[in-house]
Design a protein around this motif. Structure first.
Motif, mmCIF file in Angstrom:
data_model
loop_
_atom_site.group_PDB
_atom_site.id
_atom_site.type_symbol
_atom_site.label_atom_id
_atom_site.label_comp_id
_atom_site.label_asym_id
_atom_site.label_seq_id
_atom_site.Cartn_x
_atom_site.Cartn_y
_atom_site.Cartn_z
ATOM 1 N N ARG A 12 0.857 -1.182 0.000
ATOM 2 C CA ARG A 12 0.000 0.000 0.000
ATOM 3 C C ARG A 12 0.890 1.228 0.000
ATOM 4 O O ARG A 12 1.901 1.278 0.712
ATOM 5 C CB ARG A 12 -0.933 0.019 1.214
ATOM 6 C CG ARG A 12 -2.026 -1.037 1.124
ATOM 7 C CD ARG A 12 -3.105 -0.860 2.182
ATOM 8 N NE ARG A 12 -4.143 -1.857 2.015
ATOM 9 C CZ ARG A 12 -5.174 -1.751 1.190
ATOM 10 N NH1 ARG A 12 -5.315 -0.639 0.446
ATOM 11 N NH2 ARG A 12 -6.070 -2.705 1.095
ATOM 12 N N ASP A 13 0.504 2.212 -0.824
ATOM 13 C CA ASP A 13 1.305 3.428 -0.897
ATOM 14 C C ASP A 13 0.967 4.358 0.258
ATOM 15 O O ASP A 13 0.187 4.006 1.155
ATOM 16 C CB ASP A 13 1.127 4.112 -2.250
ATOM 17 C CG ASP A 13 -0.314 4.550 -2.511
ATOM 18 O OD1 ASP A 13 -1.081 4.717 -1.537
ATOM 19 O OD2 ASP A 13 -0.662 4.733 -3.693
ATOM 20 N N GLU A 14 1.538 5.548 0.249
ATOM 21 C CA GLU A 14 1.355 6.495 1.346
ATOM 22 C C GLU A 14 -0.094 6.915 1.509
ATOM 23 O O GLU A 14 -0.520 7.324 2.595
ATOM 24 C CB GLU A 14 2.231 7.721 1.120
ATOM 25 C CG GLU A 14 3.731 7.409 1.168
ATOM 26 C CD GLU A 14 4.577 8.625 0.903
ATOM 27 O OE1 GLU A 14 4.001 9.664 0.505
ATOM 28 O OE2 GLU A 14 5.810 8.544 1.081
ATOM 29 N N ASN A 15 -0.877 6.806 0.436
ATOM 30 C CA ASN A 15 -2.293 7.177 0.486
ATOM 31 C C ASN A 15 -3.198 5.995 0.815
ATOM 32 O O ASN A 15 -4.425 6.129 0.805
ATOM 33 C CB ASN A 15 -2.720 7.796 -0.852
ATOM 34 C CG ASN A 15 -1.954 9.066 -1.164
ATOM 35 O OD1 ASN A 15 -1.695 9.880 -0.264
ATOM 36 N ND2 ASN A 15 -1.576 9.244 -2.423
ATOM 37 N N TYR A 19 -1.172 -1.778 -4.324
ATOM 38 C CA TYR A 19 -0.493 -2.024 -5.584
ATOM 39 C C TYR A 19 0.329 -3.306 -5.472
ATOM 40 O O TYR A 19 0.605 -3.795 -4.372
ATOM 41 C CB TYR A 19 0.388 -0.841 -6.001
ATOM 42 C CG TYR A 19 1.629 -0.619 -5.164
ATOM 43 C CD1 TYR A 19 2.835 -1.251 -5.468
ATOM 44 C CD2 TYR A 19 1.602 0.246 -4.072
ATOM 45 C CE1 TYR A 19 3.973 -1.041 -4.716
ATOM 46 C CE2 TYR A 19 2.731 0.474 -3.305
ATOM 47 C CZ TYR A 19 3.915 -0.178 -3.626
ATOM 48 O OH TYR A 19 5.043 0.031 -2.870
ATOM 49 N N ARG A 35 7.366 -1.708 -9.254
ATOM 50 C CA ARG A 35 5.963 -1.683 -9.701
ATOM 51 C C ARG A 35 5.911 -1.767 -11.221
ATOM 52 O O ARG A 35 6.895 -1.459 -11.913
ATOM 53 C CB ARG A 35 5.275 -0.394 -9.237
ATOM 54 C CG ARG A 35 5.146 -0.250 -7.754
ATOM 55 C CD ARG A 35 4.478 1.058 -7.363
ATOM 56 N NE ARG A 35 3.059 1.107 -7.722
ATOM 57 C CZ ARG A 35 2.206 2.016 -7.258
ATOM 58 N NH1 ARG A 35 2.649 2.971 -6.431
ATOM 59 N NH2 ARG A 35 0.944 1.996 -7.622
ATOM 60 N N ARG A 403 8.581 4.047 -6.709
ATOM 61 C CA ARG A 403 7.399 3.235 -6.394
ATOM 62 C C ARG A 403 6.250 4.077 -5.873
ATOM 63 O O ARG A 403 5.079 3.719 -6.022
ATOM 64 C CB ARG A 403 7.778 2.174 -5.346
ATOM 65 C CG ARG A 403 8.474 0.971 -5.951
ATOM 66 C CD ARG A 403 9.146 0.099 -4.922
ATOM 67 N NE ARG A 403 8.197 -0.462 -3.962
ATOM 68 C CZ ARG A 403 8.562 -1.281 -2.973
ATOM 69 N NH1 ARG A 403 9.834 -1.604 -2.818
ATOM 70 N NH2 ARG A 403 7.652 -1.764 -2.145
ATOM 71 N N ASP A 404 6.579 5.225 -5.259
ATOM 72 C CA ASP A 404 5.526 6.092 -4.732
ATOM 73 C C ASP A 404 5.018 7.081 -5.762
ATOM 74 O O ASP A 404 4.208 7.955 -5.443
ATOM 75 C CB ASP A 404 6.037 6.829 -3.496
ATOM 76 C CG ASP A 404 7.234 7.724 -3.814
ATOM 77 O OD1 ASP A 404 7.678 7.742 -4.985
ATOM 78 O OD2 ASP A 404 7.729 8.409 -2.893
#
Length: 481
Positions: A12-15, A19, A35, A403-404
């Motif tokens: 999971r990304d920062e938000n 993914y 990714r 990746r972010d």
């Protein structure tokens, strides 16, 4: 080199958005997680600089508007794996600052390593430690050149040597060579990520002992060669009679390094690497064997019941191709054990080819040794020479996708293809008009898991496997038979 994407991970990304991360392994070792969007951005840069003809019938997997199901993710994983494998087979790309920079930046991002001033310890085979000041994210060639400068090795001889990762199983163990460290990785990060008792060692990279003649008149190069061959003799990798070994000891005691090397070159298995005991199907199934690589050969050493040793010699010029596969063993606990296998197709007689298989945890290292020996033969055949520091070309600062979704800036160096011929891989010789033969069968080592088709040890058919074509084979003549 053997590239694979054996599995994926969910992130999971920062938000908080989910993914899929694709785990890229190089030569059987985890290198980084990327990714799809990173690889897509990278392939756009590759396409801009090199076109797409090198891909042949294979295509980069397209974008999808909707989320992928698990089977679709696995299908994309296989296509991305194929794409990276094909890239690595084109020498223009594999030696480029674009390729090196992307893989180096991906390793840096995966390991969360920021560039900092650090010290790197590199060892000679006698345990002598060389400490150099580097940046933690420096690529391998930068580190090698720093080590060479520290010991005073002339520029012309730097790339006769290479950095290798070595592992010790216990305190008494002399250590096992795991692999040569590639230029698209950071030795500091790779060493930091390695599990167990590892160290980085400096060893000669070439196989043809004739190169020794170019080094022995230099004091530093002579010392590096001498230290290594003394270690090889102590390990039992070089064989001689009691009288011959006594003579080596006498020369060592006198400090006669040139004479030591000159005499050692006359002994059996000089310049060879010896692997751990393993099993082969030659001359019979499940035959315990010791395998040695060197002098453009693989040598099988089979212990006989009467205490003698029988040897089989396999010349690389008679190997049409080889492949790496993974075999699953079903046991009584319903769990699977997995072995690596190196199989090579050998010209055992005129018009007769035979597959010979070695089951070994060092199968990838064996394969890389075969490839290095073939590359060296091709280089000498073309009249090229071992590269020098001044042959490296520092590339521009590249921008890669993180990746972010952010950007990663990286710079790396490249080494031009030594041959003036049209760009090609020494093993596969792809052309713009038609894809390489190796593209049709090139697969990397795959970890057996629920997502992959396993190969049963009871099965007679091993499947297509990871095939590397050997163009040197095409040049054999009647005298070789």
């Amino acid at each position: 080199m053997h590239f694979s994407i054996p599995d994926t991970e969910d992130f999971r990304d920062e938000n908080g958005a989910a993914y899929t991360g694709y785990n890229l392994h190089v030569n059987g070792v985890f290198h980084c997680t990327v990714r799809y969007s990173q690889l897509f951005d990278f392939q756009e840069q590759v396409k801009k600089e090199y076109g797409t003809a090198f891909l042949g019938p294979h295509k980069f997997p397209p974008k999808k508007l909707l989320s992928l199901s698990p089977p679709q993710i696995d299908e994309r994983r296989l296509k991305l794996e194929k794409y990276v494998q094909i890239l690595s087979q084109d020498s223009r790309i594999a030696n480029s600052d674009l390729f090196n920079g992307f893989l180096l930046s991906a390793q840096k991002e995966t390991r969360k390593e920021d560039p900092t001033e650090v010290q790197l310890n590199v060892y000679l085979m006698n345990g002598h430690k060389i400490t150099v000041d580097i940046m933690s994210t420096d690529q391998t060639d930068d580190c090698l050149e720093a080590v060479a400068a520290e010991v005073g090795l002339p520029d012309d001889f730097v790339y006769y040597f290479a950095l290798f990762l070595m592992k010790r199983e216990n305190d008494d163990d002399k250590g096992t060579i795991v692999r040569r460290i590639q230029d698209f990785e950071s030795p500091f990060i790779s060493m930091k990520a390695a599990t167990g008792k590892h160290k980085i060692v400096l060893r000669k990279k070439y196989w043809d002992s004739a190169y020794d003649d170019e080094l022995v008149d230099d004091r530093v190069a002579l010392q590096l060669l001498y230290v290594q061959i003394v270690s090889d003799v102590e390990r039992g990798w070089v064989e001689g009679t009691k009288e011959q070994l006594s003579r080596l000891e006498a020369l060592k005691a006198k400090g006669s390094k040139k004479e030591y090397l000159k005499f050692a070159r006359t002994l059996k298995f000089y310049g060879f690497i010896q692997f751990k005991s393993c099993k082969t199907d030659y001359p019979a199934d499940n035959t315990p064997v010791m395998v040695c690589a060197g002098n453009k050969e693989l040598i099988f050493r089979v212990a006989m019941q009467d205490g003698s040793c029988k040897e089989g010699v396999f010349r690389i010029t008679r190997m049409r191709c080889w492949r790496i596969t993974t075999v699953s063993h079903e046991n009584n606990t319903s769990e699977n054990e997995h072995d690596l296998e190196l199989a090579f197709e050998y010209l055992v007689a005129k018009n007769k080819l035979q597959w010979i298989t070695i089951a070994s945890e060092q199968a990838i290292l064996m394969s890389l040794c075969l490839q290095d020996m073939v590359d060296e033969l091709v280089m000498k055949k073309k009249g090229a020479r071992i590269k020098r520091p001044q042959d490296r070309i520092k590339g521009p600062q590249r921008i890669f996708k993180g990746r972010d979704g952010g950007v990663i800036t990286a710079s790396s160096s490249s080494t031009p293809v030594a041959s003036p011929d049209p760009p090609s891989s020494p093993l596969t010789s792809p052309t713009e008009e038609s894809p390489s033969k190796a593209f049709k069968g090139m697969e990397s080592v795959k970890r057996i898991s629920d997502k992959l088709q396993s190969v049963s040890v009871n099965s007679k058919s091993k499947g297509p496997g990871a095939t590397v074509e050997n163009d040197i084979f095409e040049g054999i003549g009647e005298d070789d038979l």
